[in-house]
Design a protein around this motif. Structure first.
Motif, short mmCIF file in Angstrom:
data_model
loop_
_atom_site.label_atom_id
_atom_site.label_comp_id
_atom_site.label_asym_id
_atom_site.label_seq_id
_atom_site.Cartn_x
_atom_site.Cartn_y
_atom_site.Cartn_z
N UNK A 13 0.86 -1.18 0.00
CA UNK A 13 0.00 0.00 0.00
C UNK A 13 0.90 1.23 0.00
N UNK A 14 0.52 2.24 -0.78
CA UNK A 14 1.27 3.49 -0.82
C UNK A 14 0.69 4.43 0.24
N UNK A 15 1.54 4.90 1.18
CA UNK A 15 1.09 5.82 2.22
C UNK A 15 1.70 7.19 1.96
N UNK A 16 0.86 8.20 1.86
CA UNK A 16 1.30 9.57 1.68
C UNK A 16 0.99 10.34 2.97
N UNK A 17 2.03 10.95 3.55
CA UNK A 17 1.88 11.68 4.81
C UNK A 17 2.28 13.14 4.62
N UNK A 37 -5.21 17.50 -2.20
CA UNK A 37 -4.04 16.69 -2.54
C UNK A 37 -4.45 15.65 -3.56
N UNK A 38 -3.63 15.49 -4.56
CA UNK A 38 -3.91 14.52 -5.61
C UNK A 38 -2.63 13.87 -6.10
N UNK A 39 -2.78 12.85 -6.93
CA UNK A 39 -1.64 12.11 -7.43
C UNK A 39 -1.83 11.78 -8.90
N UNK A 40 -0.77 11.99 -9.69
CA UNK A 40 -0.77 11.63 -11.09
C UNK A 40 0.32 10.59 -11.33
N UNK A 41 0.06 9.68 -12.22
CA UNK A 41 1.01 8.62 -12.53
C UNK A 41 1.36 8.72 -14.02
N UNK A 42 2.64 8.50 -14.35
CA UNK A 42 3.08 8.66 -15.73
C UNK A 42 2.56 7.58 -16.67
N UNK A 43 2.12 6.46 -16.09
CA UNK A 43 1.55 5.39 -16.92
C UNK A 43 0.27 5.89 -17.60
N UNK A 44 0.18 5.69 -18.89
CA UNK A 44 -0.92 6.27 -19.66
C UNK A 44 -2.29 5.74 -19.24
N UNK A 45 -2.35 4.48 -18.89
CA UNK A 45 -3.65 3.88 -18.56
C UNK A 45 -4.02 4.02 -17.10
N UNK A 64 -0.83 12.56 11.54
CA UNK A 64 -2.06 13.36 11.54
C UNK A 64 -2.78 13.34 10.20
N UNK A 65 -2.02 13.24 9.09
CA UNK A 65 -2.67 13.06 7.78
C UNK A 65 -1.96 11.94 7.04
N UNK A 66 -2.69 10.87 6.78
CA UNK A 66 -2.16 9.73 6.03
C UNK A 66 -3.18 9.36 4.95
N UNK A 67 -2.72 9.30 3.72
CA UNK A 67 -3.58 8.89 2.59
C UNK A 67 -3.06 7.56 2.09
N UNK A 68 -3.82 6.51 2.30
CA UNK A 68 -3.43 5.16 1.89
C UNK A 68 -4.00 4.88 0.50
N UNK A 69 -3.14 4.50 -0.43
CA UNK A 69 -3.55 4.22 -1.81
C UNK A 69 -3.24 2.76 -2.10
N UNK A 70 -4.28 1.99 -2.35
CA UNK A 70 -4.12 0.56 -2.58
C UNK A 70 -4.11 0.21 -4.06
N UNK A 71 -4.33 1.19 -4.92
CA UNK A 71 -4.34 0.96 -6.36
C UNK A 71 -2.92 0.65 -6.86
N UNK A 72 -2.72 -0.39 -7.64
CA UNK A 72 -1.38 -0.68 -8.19
C UNK A 72 -0.87 0.49 -9.02
N UNK A 73 0.41 0.82 -8.88
CA UNK A 73 0.99 1.97 -9.56
C UNK A 73 2.16 1.53 -10.42
N UNK A 74 2.41 2.31 -11.47
CA UNK A 74 3.55 2.05 -12.34
C UNK A 74 4.07 3.37 -12.87
#
Length: 290
Positions: A13-17, A37-45, A64-74
Motif C-alpha cells: 500500500x502506498x502511504x502519503x503523509x 491533494x492529488x496524485x498523477x502517474x506517468x503510466x498512460x492507462x 495526523x494526515x495519512x492517505x493510503x492508496x491501494x491501487x497498483x501503480x507504475x
C-alpha cells in the motif's frame, strides 16, 4: 511556519503523509491546514487520483494526515498539494495567516520595513555597540524587547546603562551588523547563511531562542563529510539535540563513517566523553538492524 515534509512509503500500500518541519513553532502552534491533494502517474492507462478536500486539519505529527492508496501503480508518481488556507492557534479562535481579515500582510511588512529603517538609516539611536573593530548605533528598546540579556543590562545600574554603550569583543563588525539586522527584522537569507555560526553564538549568549532555532535548522540542511564533526561539536557546545542527531545519522545510518575514518579517529582524540558515548551508542543501535 514551514510545511515541507511530504513523505511517501511504498509497500503493498502506498502511504502519503503530510506534516510540518519539527520546530518550536510547529510544536507550540501546530498549523491548521485546508488543502487539496492529488496524485498523477506517468503510466498512460492509470487514472489520476484525488483525495477529498481537507478542511481545518491540525498537522503536528507524521500520523495526523495519512492517505493510503491501494491501487497498483507504475511509472513516475507526481503528488500535488494545493493549500487553500493555513491557520495557527495564536489566539482563540485560530486565525488565518493568509486571509486579510486579520491584518493585511502588506501592512505588517511596511511596519517591519520601518523598523529596519531605524537601523539602516541610523534614526535616533540611543545606544552604541562597540565590537572588536568598530561600532554600530542601535536602540535600547528594540534590543531589550528581543533579548532578556539586553533588557537586564538596561534595567539595572550596570555600566551599559550608565555609559550607553555595549562592548561585544567576540564578534566582528560585520557579524555584529548582521546580528542587529536579524533583531530588527530585515536580514537577507544569503547573509544569514554566511554568518549563521556567529549568529548562533550571539543567540546563545543573548538568549534569543528564535534565532538559535533558525540557526539550528539551517545547519542541519547541508551536513556533509567536510563539516559533520564540526557540526557535532557545535551541537554539543550549544545544546542542539536535533543537530546532533542529524550528524549522527549522516555518518552512521548512511554509512559515511567508512569514508571519513581518518577524520573520525582524529575527532575521537579531542571530543568530550559524552559525545563519544553518544556516537558509539548510535553505532550500536545501527548494528542492531543487521
Amino acid at each position: 511556519m514551514k510545511l515541507r515534509h511530504l513523505t511517501v512509503e511504498k509497500n503493498q500500500v502506498l502511504y502519503i503523509k503530510l506534516y510540518p518541519v519539527i520546530s518550536n513553532d510547529s510544536r507550540d502552534q501546530p498549523p491548521i491546514a485546508s488543502f487539496n491533494i492529488g496524485m498523477r502517474c506517468s503510466a498512460r492507462d492509470h487514472p489520476n487520483l484525488g483525495h477529498p478536500q481537507i478542511e481545518d486539519k491540525q498537522l503536528k505529527n507524521p500520523g495526523d494526515f495519512i492517505w493510503a492508496i491501494e491501487t497498483p501503480l507504475a511509472g513516475k508518481i507526481i503528488i500535488e498539494v494545493e493549500f487553500i488556507d493555513l491557520k495557527i492557534e495564536y489566539q482563540d479562535p485560530p486565525f488565518s495567516i493568509w486571509k486579510e481579515s486579520v491584518l493585511p500582510l502588506g501592512r505588517c511588512m511596511e511596519a517591519l520595513f520601518s523598523l529596519g529603517q531605524m537601523l539602516s538609516e541610523n534614526i535616533l539611536p540611543d545606544i552604541t555597540i562597540n565590537d572588536s573593530n568598530g561600532s554600530v548605533p542601535a536602540h535600547r528598546a528594540i534590543l531589550a524587547t528581543r533579548s532578556p540579556v539586553f533588557h537586564s543590562m538596561f534595567s539595572h545600574n550596570l555600566k551599559e546603562k550608565e555609559l550607553s554603550t555595549i562592548n561585544i569583543s567576540d564578534m566582528s563588525i560585520e557579524a555584529c551588523k548582521v546580528f542587529l539586522e536579524y533583531i530588527y527584522g530585515n536580514i537577507k537569507h544569503d547573509v544569514f547563511f554566511i554568518y549563521r555560526l556567529s549568529l548562533l553564538q550571539a543567540a546563545d549568549k543573548y538568549d534569543i531562542p528564535d534565532l538559535k532555532e533558525a540557526c539550528n535548522e539551517s545547519l542541519q540542511q547541508d551536513i556533509d563529510a567536510n563539516n559533520v564533526f564540526e557540526r557535532l561539536q557545535i551541537a554539543s557546545l550549544y545544546r542542539l539535540p536535533e543537530l546532533k542527531s542529524s550528524c549522527l545519522r549522516h555518518f552512521v545510518k548512511f554509512g559515511k563513517i567508512y569514508d571519513i575514518r581518518e577524520e573520525f579517529n582524529s575527532f575521537l582524540q579531542h571530543a568530550n566523553r559524552d559525545l563519544i558515548v553518544d556516537i558509539f551508542q548510535e553505532v550500536l543501535d545501527a548494528l542492531k538492524g543487521f
